[in-house]
Scaffold this active site. Structure first.
Site, PDB file in Angstrom:
ATOM      1  N   VAL A   1       0.863  -1.192   0.000  1.00  0.00           N
ATOM      2  CA  VAL A   1       0.000   0.000   0.000  1.00  0.00           C
ATOM      3  C   VAL A   1       0.895   1.236   0.000  1.00  0.00           C
ATOM      4  CG1 VAL A   1      -1.849   1.257   1.187  1.00  0.00           C
ATOM      5  CG2 VAL A   1      -1.725  -1.233   1.377  1.00  0.00           C
TER       6      VAL A   1
ATOM      7  N   GLY B   1       3.305   1.928  -2.051  1.00  0.00           N
ATOM      8  CA  GLY B   1       4.651   1.717  -2.621  1.00  0.00           C
ATOM      9  C   GLY B   1       5.709   2.174  -1.626  1.00  0.00           C
TER      10      GLY B   1
ATOM     11  N   GLY C   1       4.804   2.418 -16.966  1.00  0.00           N
ATOM     12  CA  GLY C   1       5.217   1.270 -16.152  1.00  0.00           C
ATOM     13  C   GLY C   1       4.513   1.164 -14.817  1.00  0.00           C
TER      14      GLY C   1
ATOM     15  N   LYS D   1      -5.873  -2.964  -1.638  1.00  0.00           N
ATOM     16  CA  LYS D   1      -5.223  -2.078  -0.677  1.00  0.00           C
ATOM     17  C   LYS D   1      -6.185  -1.704   0.458  1.00  0.00           C
ATOM     18  CE  LYS D   1      -2.014  -0.557  -4.202  1.00  0.00           C
ATOM     19  NZ  LYS D   1      -1.823   0.266  -5.393  1.00  0.00           N
TER      20      LYS D   1
HETATM   21  N1  HSE Z   1      -0.842  -0.658 -10.633  1.00  0.00           N
HETATM   22  C1  HSE Z   1      -0.624  -0.116  -9.339  1.00  0.00           C
HETATM   23  C2  HSE Z   1      -0.870   1.401  -9.411  1.00  0.00           C
HETATM   24  C3  HSE Z   1       0.762  -0.425  -8.876  1.00  0.00           C
HETATM   25  O1  HSE Z   1      -1.089   1.900 -10.517  1.00  0.00           O
HETATM   26  O2  HSE Z   1      -0.901   2.068  -8.396  1.00  0.00           O
HETATM   27  C4  HSE Z   1       1.015  -0.263  -7.413  1.00  0.00           C
HETATM   28  O3  HSE Z   1       0.242  -1.125  -6.639  1.00  0.00           O
END
Ligand code: HSE
Length: 338
Positions: free
Chosen positions: A148, A150, A203, A221
């Site tokens: 949660v 990052g 990405g 999350k």
């Molecule tokens: N795909 C997710 C985002 C990655 O865009 O936040 C991180 O969990």
């Protein structure tokens, strides 16, 4: 370490770069003794030197082709069973259908007395109450701060910094991809599909676009926040979820005329856990643009506390892995199991 994609490689880079500093500053001396990827493994019971870790990373797939330490075909489960280690860092891709192979990696690690640090939302979304119980039962730690926010320490902020308060509710923009798409649509009038493509090129997007745009990632999350912060024993099926497919440019324009915008908001309060596109004032603390994430904790005494930061990215998420490793190190040093 199980999984050697963007996060796994980020962990290797951070350990190689910050190795000496961490040893000095924290008495922290992590050794990577094995890495498992789809093709096989590399194993060195004495621990890979930072420069060897970097070389394995640079050579890339298949890692088991390493002439010194490679074991083609050796599976992650075999490594977990046979290699002596204190912690398994589980950084394989997310799967919310049955959470595999991560779920098996985690349970096997627990059964063999190893702590888990994971960035994988799948097992937690589907079975967090059972996994936390299993960790307790086996006297090991389960840490997952990269799942949660990052690199942004949302879970730690709530758990530690707000420890003296009571968190009553949580609301957040917890997915960078959908926030980027909605920002592009509302600020630059970019069409939904084009904005999605841009997000994929950056990405941030999951392999399966539906994970982001149908709100599954946000819902995962929400489950993790609900369990860890609010002690609500829920799983993914308990989250009411609507994604952003039906948010139109017209709806965003109308909201804008009212001084508002539409964001994909995950929330947990007394009424339950939900993910849905929600109109919020542009001057609300949660209203961040682009790929940023933001979360507001509504507390009994300290009012509203909002944390903003990058919620995705290999290096960012890898920094959360290091944070969890240090946390386990501190816990072991003080021999307090919680
Ligand atoms: N795909 C997710 C985002 C990655 O865009 O936040 C991180 O969990």
């Amino acid at each position: 370490m199980v999984g050697f994609g963007v996060v796994g490689k980020g962990v290797a880079t951070i350990l190689a770069r910050r190795y000496a500093e961490k040893v000095k500053g924290y008495g922290f001396n992590p050794k990577v003794v094995a890495i498992a990827d789809i093709d096989g493994t590399v194993v060195n019971p004495r621990g890979f030197k930072p420069e060897k870790l970097e070389a394995i990373k640079q050579r890339g797939y298949p890692i088991s082709a390493d002439p010194d330490f490679g074991h083609p075909g050796m599976s992650a489960l075999e490594v977990i069973d046979s290699v002596e280690a204190e912690v398994v860092v589980e950084v394989t891709p997310v799967n919310i259908k049955d959470a595999e192979p991560a779920l098996s990696h985690i349970t096997r690690a627990f059964k063999t007395g190893k702590h888990i640090v994971t960035t994988n939302k799948g097992p937690l979304a589907l079975a967090m109450p059972a996994l936390t119980e299993l960790a307790d039962y086996n006297n090991v730690y389960l840490r997952f701060s990269g799942t949660v926010g990052g690199g942004t320490p949302m879970l730690e902020f709530a758990k530690r910094c707000l420890a003296g308060d009571k968190i009553l509710a949580i609301k957040g923009i917890l997915n960078g991809t959908t926030n980027y798409i909605l920002t592009e649509m509302s600020q630059n009038r970019v069409a939904f599909q084009k904005a999605l493509k841009n997000a994929q090129n950056l990405g941030y997007a999951e392999r399966e676009p539906s994970m982001d745009i149908d709100g599954f990632d946000t819902a995962c999350k929400v489950v993790i926040l609900a369990n860890w912060i609010l002690n609500k024993k829920i799983t993914l099926k308990d989250v009411s979820r609507t994604g952003i497919r039906n948010v139109s440019l017209q709806a965003l324009d109308k909201a804008s005329k009212r001084g508002n915008t539409i964001k994909l908001i995950g929330s947990i309060n007394g009424e339950g856990a939900t993910v849905k596109p929600t109109e919020i004032p542009k001057n609300n603390a949660l209203c961040v643009s682009g790929v940023l994430n933001a979360v507001t904790f509504f507390t009994e005494f300290a009012g509203e506390q909002t944390l903003v930061g990058r919620g995705a990215g290999g290096m960012e998420t890898a920094s959360a892995v290091l944070r969890d490793l240090l946390d386990i190190r501190h816990k072991l040093a003080s021999k307090v199991f919680t």
